[in-house]
Design a protein around this motif. Structure first.
Motif, PDB file in Angstrom:
ATOM      1  N   ARG A  44      66.792  61.231  -3.570  1.00 48.64           N
ATOM      2  CA  ARG A  44      65.703  60.886  -4.519  1.00 48.64           C
ATOM      3  C   ARG A  44      64.963  59.245  -4.132  1.00 48.64           C
ATOM      4  O   ARG A  44      63.928  59.008  -4.825  1.00 48.64           O
ATOM      5  N   VAL A  45      65.348  58.379  -3.671  1.00 45.27           N
ATOM      6  CA  VAL A  45      64.750  57.455  -3.146  1.00 45.27           C
ATOM      7  C   VAL A  45      63.082  58.080  -2.789  1.00 45.27           C
ATOM      8  O   VAL A  45      62.520  57.094  -3.080  1.00 45.27           O
ATOM      9  N   ALA A  46      63.097  58.867  -1.746  1.00 46.84           N
ATOM     10  CA  ALA A  46      62.230  59.238  -1.175  1.00 46.84           C
ATOM     11  C   ALA A  46      61.319  59.974  -1.938  1.00 46.84           C
ATOM     12  O   ALA A  46      59.954  59.335  -2.377  1.00 46.84           O
ATOM     13  N   ALA A  47      61.532  60.107  -3.319  1.00 45.56           N
ATOM     14  CA  ALA A  47      60.753  60.970  -4.548  1.00 45.56           C
ATOM     15  C   ALA A  47      60.016  60.082  -4.926  1.00 45.56           C
ATOM     16  O   ALA A  47      59.127  60.108  -5.469  1.00 45.56           O
ATOM     17  N   GLN A  48      60.495  58.987  -5.381  1.00 47.89           N
ATOM     18  CA  GLN A  48      60.785  58.149  -5.750  1.00 47.89           C
ATOM     19  C   GLN A  48      59.585  56.669  -5.599  1.00 47.89           C
ATOM     20  O   GLN A  48      58.332  56.662  -6.401  1.00 47.89           O
ATOM     21  N   MET A  49      59.199  56.912  -4.482  1.00 50.56           N
ATOM     22  CA  MET A  49      58.416  56.286  -3.291  1.00 50.56           C
ATOM     23  C   MET A  49      56.867  57.191  -3.215  1.00 50.56           C
ATOM     24  O   MET A  49      56.126  56.789  -3.853  1.00 50.56           O
ATOM     25  N   ALA A  50      57.146  58.285  -3.322  1.00 51.92           N
ATOM     26  CA  ALA A  50      56.265  58.924  -3.045  1.00 51.92           C
ATOM     27  C   ALA A  50      54.919  59.253  -4.806  1.00 51.92           C
ATOM     28  O   ALA A  50      54.592  59.332  -4.410  1.00 51.92           O
ATOM     29  N   LEU A  51      56.082  59.473  -5.354  1.00 52.50           N
ATOM     30  CA  LEU A  51      56.091  59.843  -7.291  1.00 52.50           C
ATOM     31  C   LEU A  51      54.996  58.282  -7.469  1.00 52.50           C
ATOM     32  O   LEU A  51      53.863  58.534  -8.365  1.00 52.50           O
ATOM     33  N   CYS A 126      58.761  56.697 -16.271  1.00 57.37           N
ATOM     34  CA  CYS A 126      60.197  55.920 -16.295  1.00 57.37           C
ATOM     35  C   CYS A 126      61.221  56.194 -15.296  1.00 57.37           C
ATOM     36  O   CYS A 126      62.099  55.837 -15.338  1.00 57.37           O
ATOM     37  N   LYS A 127      60.392  57.424 -14.321  1.00 57.73           N
ATOM     38  CA  LYS A 127      61.828  57.916 -13.393  1.00 57.73           C
ATOM     39  C   LYS A 127      61.552  56.044 -12.310  1.00 57.73           C
ATOM     40  O   LYS A 127      62.228  56.474 -11.529  1.00 57.73           O
ATOM     41  N   LEU A 128      61.109  55.692 -12.615  1.00 58.53           N
ATOM     42  CA  LEU A 128      60.461  54.959 -11.989  1.00 58.53           C
ATOM     43  C   LEU A 128      61.239  53.468 -12.186  1.00 58.53           C
ATOM     44  O   LEU A 128      61.153  52.369 -11.225  1.00 58.53           O
ATOM     45  N   MET A 129      61.537  53.225 -13.027  1.00 57.04           N
ATOM     46  CA  MET A 129      61.704  52.255 -14.433  1.00 57.04           C
ATOM     47  C   MET A 129      63.445  51.943 -14.698  1.00 57.04           C
ATOM     48  O   MET A 129      64.540  53.249 -14.613  1.00 57.04           O
ATOM     49  N   ARG A 130      64.165  50.545 -14.157  1.00 62.57           N
ATOM     50  CA  ARG A 130      65.634  50.285 -14.885  1.00 62.57           C
ATOM     51  C   ARG A 130      65.683  50.659 -16.031  1.00 62.57           C
ATOM     52  O   ARG A 130      65.102  50.517 -16.675  1.00 62.57           O
ATOM     53  N   ASN A 131      67.255  50.593 -16.652  1.00 63.13           N
ATOM     54  CA  ASN A 131      66.708  50.992 -18.536  1.00 63.13           C
ATOM     55  C   ASN A 131      66.634  48.955 -18.471  1.00 63.13           C
ATOM     56  O   ASN A 131      65.652  49.453 -19.760  1.00 63.13           O
ATOM     57  N   GLN A 132      66.515  47.558 -17.735  1.00 68.52           N
ATOM     58  CA  GLN A 132      66.073  46.803 -18.758  1.00 68.52           C
ATOM     59  C   GLN A 132      64.136  46.795 -18.586  1.00 68.52           C
ATOM     60  O   GLN A 132      63.593  46.271 -20.470  1.00 68.52           O
ATOM     61  N   ASP A 133      63.448  47.642 -17.979  1.00 69.65           N
ATOM     62  CA  ASP A 133      62.406  48.057 -18.191  1.00 69.65           C
ATOM     63  C   ASP A 133      61.917  48.552 -19.530  1.00 69.65           C
ATOM     64  O   ASP A 133      61.003  48.562 -20.038  1.00 69.65           O
ATOM     65  N   LEU A 134      62.506  50.023 -19.085  1.00 68.52           N
ATOM     66  CA  LEU A 134      62.096  50.920 -20.509  1.00 68.52           C
ATOM     67  C   LEU A 134      63.069  50.104 -21.454  1.00 68.52           C
ATOM     68  O   LEU A 134      61.892  50.421 -23.055  1.00 68.52           O
ATOM     69  N   ILE A 135      63.735  49.410 -22.233  1.00 69.59           N
ATOM     70  CA  ILE A 135      63.437  48.465 -23.302  1.00 69.59           C
ATOM     71  C   ILE A 135      62.819  47.589 -23.308  1.00 69.59           C
ATOM     72  O   ILE A 135      62.072  47.121 -24.030  1.00 69.59           O
TER      73      ILE A 135
END
Length: 459
Positions: A44-51, A126-135
């Motif tokens: 999952r981390v690898a996919a997020q970094m590639a994204l 959105c997939k790269l964000m923490r909850n506080q980022d979304l808020i």
């Protein structure tokens, strides 16, 4: 084309953009059920970094569902605003995230981006964000709509009064409506989920709602949430239809399973406009969505449920809705297993919809077989209030006796308004004050003449 990322000398390969998006998604039971989730945390981390390294403009050249196979893909691509996109066209997904969190991306700037971003772009960031980022980003957005009152203004927090009844008994429904009005709920909409889609039964509820509204001159809109074909039939019969409702999804196949298409939605939209029932505006569509609906219909096309959900917002945006509502926990633990997953999904849905220019509300809810409880919902309700959510549900006792799920009560809405200093829609607030239900500081007043008159209406 394949996408790759190497962590600790191990290279993870993702066969296409659809797979990359799915593997980058924070874990949820629905994606695991569909066989789309990352197998390990490291994947999952690898996919997020590639994204994060992916140019945003990639989404204009590679689609997650083929253009020729899906009318929503065609809608997304054909309606994209290249001129509005130009200032951010050089960003990677990671750079877009950083920019959205910066002071440069203020309310005015974000309001100009709704046609520049595609649903897949906002789903990716959105997939790269923490909850506080979304808020943080959601709070900067303001989406204002109007029918008989004005919804979505900053500092305002509205409530859909949801007076459902297991047999659609008009007196039972009316009793719940009066209860909600006396607690300051109903400014988003007085919206009934009917126990039957029978046109005659729906019309009885519409007539009762309209009679109550007219008698007390309440600046609200009403809706009976029947299928859109039933609404069309009732409009042709000159029934008092305010809002046109429909559940929608993010793939053509999902919408087909609901019995709708873009052309049918357009027909109903034009029919609703022809009635001219709005007084301060003509936003009259009401859409409900929810992560997992495409998978439930076996219509997800291999796309993760959060991206499918974001694609549904392209459908909603086409018809200038008054309200859009993610019924986030209603679909069950097969798709969002517990309170943690429900909270995350709700914040994602609100974030993506607001960036795409939609007047987003959330049904803060769960089913009784999910690993969630009312404390989880209290947490989510508070987070959404901070994030600038347009509206939530007001259900008597937070327990919907017709749909058999747990939501939020009239008291819960009062709590959010009180602790965060939020107020109802301005026209509705003025009515509450004039009827001595609330004072000018938003405090509930003791029972008075209006309470007696409304109760006598039901009795």
């Amino acid at each position: 084309m394949p996408y790759k990322y190497t962590i600790h000398q191990h290279t993870y390969t993702f066969s296409d953009l659809r797979t990359l998006m799915a593997r980058a998604t924070p874990f949820r039971s629905g994606d695991a059920l569909a066989g789309l989730a990352a197998e390990t945390y490291m994947e999952r981390v690898a996919a997020q970094m590639a994204l994060a390294d992916l140019p945003v403009k990639t989404f204009l050249n590679e689609v997650v569902i083929p253009y020729e196979n899906d009318e929503i893909t065609r809608l997304i691509i054909d309606s994209h605003n290249g001129v509005a996109f130009a200032p951010i066209a050089h960003f990677t997904v990671g750079e877009l995230r950083d920019w959205l969190l910066s002071d440069e991306a203020d309310t005015h700037t974000l309001s100009t981006l709704s046609t520049a971003l595609t649903p897949e772009m906002v789903a990716a960031v959105c997939k790269l964000m923490r909850n506080q980022d979304l808020i943080s980003v959601s709070r900067k957005c303001e989406v204002v709509t109007r029918f008989r009152n004005t919804l979505g203004l900053k500092g305002r927090f509205s409530v859909r009064l949801q007076p459902n009844h297991p047999t659609d008994d008009p007196k039972g429904v009316a009793a719940s409506i009066v209860d909600g009005l006396l607690y300051g709920s109903g400014d988003a909409v007085i919206g009934i989920n009917p126990a039957t889609d029978n046109p005659a039964a729906v019309n009885r509820l519409l007539q009762m709602l309209d009679s109550l509204r007219v008698k007390y001159d309440i600046p609200v809109q009403s809706c009976v949430l029947c299928h859109i074909t039933t609404t069309l039939e009732l409009i042709k019969a000159n029934a008092p239809v305010d809002l046109v409702f429909q559940s929608i999804g993010g793939t053509e196949k999902t919408n087909s399973s609901f019995g709708v298409s873009l052309s049918l939605l357009a027909e109903a939209y034009e029919a609703g406009l022809s009635l001219g029932r709005g007084t301060v505006g003509n936003n009259l569509m009401y859409f409900e969505t929810g992560q997992g609906s495409s998978l439930s219909a076996n219509a997800h096309e291999g796309v993760d449920q959060q991206t499918c959900e974001a694609r549904a917002y392209a459908v909603a945006a086409k018809f200038n809705p008054l309200l859009v509502n993610s019924v986030v926990g209603f679909i069950g633990p097969e798709y969002l297993y517990d309170g943690k997953q429900i909270i995350r999904a709700a914040l994602e849905d609100h974030f993506c919809a607001k960036l795409l220019g939609l007047p987003m509300g959330v049904d803060v809810c769960y089913t009784n077989h999910a690993e969630a409880d009312q404390d989880d919902m209290d947490n989510l309700l508070t987070l959404l209030g901070v994030a600038g959510c347009n509206f939530v549900m007001g259900v008597p006792g937070a327990d919907d006796i017709m749909l058999n799920y747990q939501s939020t009560s009239f008291h819960d809405a009062l709590y959010v308004r009180k602790v965060l200093g939020l107020r109802p829609a301005p026209e509705f607030e003025q009515w509450l004050v004039s009827q001595q239900i609330m004072d000018e500081n938003g405090r509930q007043l003791p029972p008075g003449e209006t309470h007696k008159m409304l109760m006598n209406t039901v009795l």
